[in-house]
Motif scaffolding. Structure first.
Motif, mmCIF file in Angstrom:
data_model
loop_
_atom_site.group_PDB
_atom_site.id
_atom_site.type_symbol
_atom_site.label_atom_id
_atom_site.label_comp_id
_atom_site.label_asym_id
_atom_site.label_seq_id
_atom_site.Cartn_x
_atom_site.Cartn_y
_atom_site.Cartn_z
ATOM 1 N N ILE A 164 -4.504 -11.724 7.234
ATOM 2 C CA ILE A 164 -4.143 -12.780 6.292
ATOM 3 C C ILE A 164 -3.355 -12.152 5.155
ATOM 4 C CG2 ILE A 164 -6.364 -12.585 5.070
ATOM 5 C CD1 ILE A 164 -6.191 -15.665 4.668
ATOM 6 N N SER A 165 -2.295 -12.817 4.760
ATOM 7 C CA SER A 165 -1.410 -12.253 3.745
ATOM 8 C C SER A 165 -2.035 -12.339 2.362
ATOM 9 C CB SER A 165 -0.073 -12.987 3.770
ATOM 10 O OG SER A 165 -0.213 -14.276 3.202
ATOM 11 N N ARG A 196 -9.844 -4.163 6.926
ATOM 12 C CA ARG A 196 -8.908 -3.238 6.310
ATOM 13 C C ARG A 196 -8.147 -3.979 5.225
ATOM 14 N NH1 ARG A 196 -3.455 -0.773 9.215
ATOM 15 N NH2 ARG A 196 -2.754 0.515 7.475
ATOM 16 N N ALA A 197 -7.971 -3.323 4.090
ATOM 17 C CA ALA A 197 -7.205 -3.896 2.982
ATOM 18 C C ALA A 197 -6.021 -2.986 2.706
ATOM 19 C CB ALA A 197 -8.082 -4.032 1.737
ATOM 20 N N ALA A 198 -4.824 -3.539 2.784
ATOM 21 C CA ALA A 198 -3.600 -2.776 2.572
ATOM 22 C C ALA A 198 -2.843 -3.368 1.384
ATOM 23 C CB ALA A 198 -2.732 -2.806 3.820
ATOM 24 N N GLU A 199 -2.657 -2.554 0.359
ATOM 25 C CA GLU A 199 -1.961 -3.016 -0.841
ATOM 26 C C GLU A 199 -0.490 -3.269 -0.517
ATOM 27 O OE1 GLU A 199 -2.241 -0.312 -4.098
ATOM 28 O OE2 GLU A 199 -2.055 -1.897 -5.590
ATOM 29 N N VAL A 200 0.007 -4.424 -0.968
ATOM 30 C CA VAL A 200 1.352 -4.835 -0.580
ATOM 31 C C VAL A 200 2.365 -4.292 -1.574
ATOM 32 C CG1 VAL A 200 2.798 -6.803 0.008
ATOM 33 C CG2 VAL A 200 0.353 -6.890 0.453
ATOM 34 N N ARG A 201 2.640 -3.019 -1.476
ATOM 35 C CA ARG A 201 3.702 -2.376 -2.238
ATOM 36 C C ARG A 201 3.962 -1.021 -1.600
ATOM 37 N NH1 ARG A 201 1.912 1.747 -5.530
ATOM 38 N NH2 ARG A 201 -0.330 1.824 -6.004
ATOM 39 N N ILE A 202 5.143 -0.465 -1.869
ATOM 40 C CA ILE A 202 5.475 0.841 -1.299
ATOM 41 C C ILE A 202 4.475 1.881 -1.810
ATOM 42 C CG2 ILE A 202 7.204 2.666 -1.184
ATOM 43 C CD1 ILE A 202 9.329 0.473 -1.440
ATOM 44 N N GLY A 203 3.898 2.610 -0.868
ATOM 45 C CA GLY A 203 2.917 3.613 -1.233
ATOM 46 C C GLY A 203 1.585 3.062 -1.662
ATOM 47 N N GLY A 230 -14.924 -2.266 -6.531
ATOM 48 C CA GLY A 230 -14.125 -1.263 -7.228
ATOM 49 C C GLY A 230 -12.655 -1.613 -7.336
ATOM 50 N N PHE A 231 -12.235 -2.688 -6.670
ATOM 51 C CA PHE A 231 -10.854 -3.129 -6.762
ATOM 52 C C PHE A 231 -10.807 -4.603 -6.368
ATOM 53 C CE2 PHE A 231 -9.479 -3.410 -2.263
ATOM 54 C CZ PHE A 231 -10.558 -2.793 -1.637
ATOM 55 N N THR A 232 -9.728 -5.291 -6.749
ATOM 56 C CA THR A 232 -9.598 -6.702 -6.415
ATOM 57 C C THR A 232 -8.644 -6.866 -5.239
ATOM 58 O OG1 THR A 232 -7.793 -6.975 -7.997
ATOM 59 C CG2 THR A 232 -10.010 -7.406 -8.790
ATOM 60 N N LEU A 233 -8.934 -7.869 -4.422
ATOM 61 C CA LEU A 233 -8.180 -8.081 -3.193
ATOM 62 C C LEU A 233 -6.899 -8.889 -3.381
ATOM 63 C CD1 LEU A 233 -11.085 -8.829 -0.695
ATOM 64 C CD2 LEU A 233 -9.712 -6.750 -0.850
ATOM 65 N N ASP A 234 -6.631 -9.329 -4.590
ATOM 66 C CA ASP A 234 -5.525 -10.254 -4.824
ATOM 67 C C ASP A 234 -4.197 -9.777 -4.250
ATOM 68 O OD1 ASP A 234 -6.374 -12.102 -7.699
ATOM 69 O OD2 ASP A 234 -7.666 -10.641 -6.706
ATOM 70 N N TYR A 235 -3.916 -8.485 -4.364
ATOM 71 C CA TYR A 235 -2.622 -7.966 -3.955
ATOM 72 C C TYR A 235 -2.701 -7.169 -2.659
ATOM 73 C CZ TYR A 235 -1.567 -9.427 -8.647
ATOM 74 O OH TYR A 235 -1.437 -10.176 -9.789
ATOM 75 N N TYR A 236 -3.699 -7.497 -1.850
ATOM 76 C CA TYR A 236 -3.904 -6.798 -0.586
ATOM 77 C C TYR A 236 -3.811 -7.772 0.585
ATOM 78 C CZ TYR A 236 -5.661 -2.670 -3.037
ATOM 79 O OH TYR A 236 -5.782 -1.553 -3.829
ATOM 80 N N ALA A 237 -3.078 -7.367 1.602
ATOM 81 C CA ALA A 237 -3.180 -8.048 2.884
ATOM 82 C C ALA A 237 -4.436 -7.525 3.570
ATOM 83 C CB ALA A 237 -1.953 -7.759 3.737
ATOM 84 N N GLY A 263 -1.236 -16.784 2.034
ATOM 85 C CA GLY A 263 -2.378 -17.038 2.905
ATOM 86 C C GLY A 263 -2.024 -17.240 4.355
ATOM 87 N N SER A 264 -0.810 -16.866 4.729
ATOM 88 C CA SER A 264 -0.444 -17.014 6.140
ATOM 89 C C SER A 264 -1.304 -16.089 6.982
ATOM 90 C CB SER A 264 1.034 -16.725 6.344
ATOM 91 O OG SER A 264 1.361 -15.435 5.887
ATOM 92 N N THR A 265 -1.537 -16.508 8.206
ATOM 93 C CA THR A 265 -2.474 -15.804 9.077
ATOM 94 C C THR A 265 -1.843 -15.444 10.411
ATOM 95 O OG1 THR A 265 -3.326 -17.909 9.928
ATOM 96 C CG2 THR A 265 -4.483 -16.926 8.049
ATOM 97 N N TYR A 266 -2.450 -14.489 11.057
ATOM 98 C CA TYR A 266 -2.050 -14.048 12.398
ATOM 99 C C TYR A 266 -3.307 -13.841 13.216
ATOM 100 C CZ TYR A 266 -1.259 -10.670 16.079
ATOM 101 O OH TYR A 266 -1.278 -10.033 17.289
ATOM 102 N N TYR A 267 -3.219 -14.182 14.504
ATOM 103 C CA TYR A 267 -4.335 -13.958 15.415
ATOM 104 C C TYR A 267 -3.837 -13.335 16.708
ATOM 105 C CZ TYR A 267 -6.764 -17.148 12.291
ATOM 106 O OH TYR A 267 -7.306 -17.735 11.187
ATOM 107 N N ALA A 268 -4.598 -12.401 17.220
ATOM 108 C CA ALA A 268 -4.311 -11.890 18.546
ATOM 109 C C ALA A 268 -4.511 -13.017 19.561
ATOM 110 C CB ALA A 268 -5.243 -10.725 18.868
ATOM 111 N N ASP A 269 -3.752 -12.975 20.636
ATOM 112 C CA ASP A 269 -3.848 -14.029 21.645
ATOM 113 C C ASP A 269 -5.273 -14.177 22.182
ATOM 114 O OD1 ASP A 269 -0.571 -13.449 23.168
ATOM 115 O OD2 ASP A 269 -1.179 -14.636 21.427
#
Length: 119
Positions: free
Chosen positions: A51-52, A97-104, A26-33, A56-62
């Motif tokens: 992942i951004s 979880r997908a979070a759109e990278v823009r205010i709101g 229902g939506f594309t992931l291109d603009y989502y972290a 494509g930068s990534t983060y991992y918990a220790d």
């Protein structure tokens, strides 16, 4: 319908591997972290990896660094979490979880997939 659906969980022995998938519809992931979270019984939900949307930068918990790898395939609208050298402490319900990278921006959670690491 706008949703995320995880799959790939299951029962695995310590030291084993699993690959979790997160499919967006229902939506594309291109603009989502994208982030993977987990919640073990009796514990709070914690961030595992993310992942951004841009470079494509990534983060991992220790606790998972060096064992888990997050990746994304925007063409397939999918995100993955490769989990190697699994430990009993990795037992949890895993959520993407997908979070759109823009205010709101919009924010979506999947329903979770169970991972159980036990001998």
């Amino acid at each position: 319908q706008l949703q995320l659906v995880e799959s790939g969980g299951g029962l695995v022995q310590p030291g084993g591997s699993l690959r979790l998938s997160c499919a967006a519809s229902g939506f594309t992931l291109d603009y989502y972290a994208i982030g993977w979270f987990r919640q073990a019984p009796g514990k709070e939900r914690e961030g595992v990896s993310c992942i951004s949307s841009s470079d494509g930068s990534t983060y991992y918990a220790d606790s998972v660094k060096g064992r888990f790898t997050i990746s994304r395939d925007n063409a397939e609208n999918m995100v993955y979490l490769q989990m190697n050298a699994l430990k009993p402490a990795d037992t949890a319900v895993y959520y993407c979880r997908a979070a759109e990278v823009r205010i709101g921006g919009r924010d979506y959670w999947g329903q979770g997939t169970q991972v159980c690491v036990s001998s």
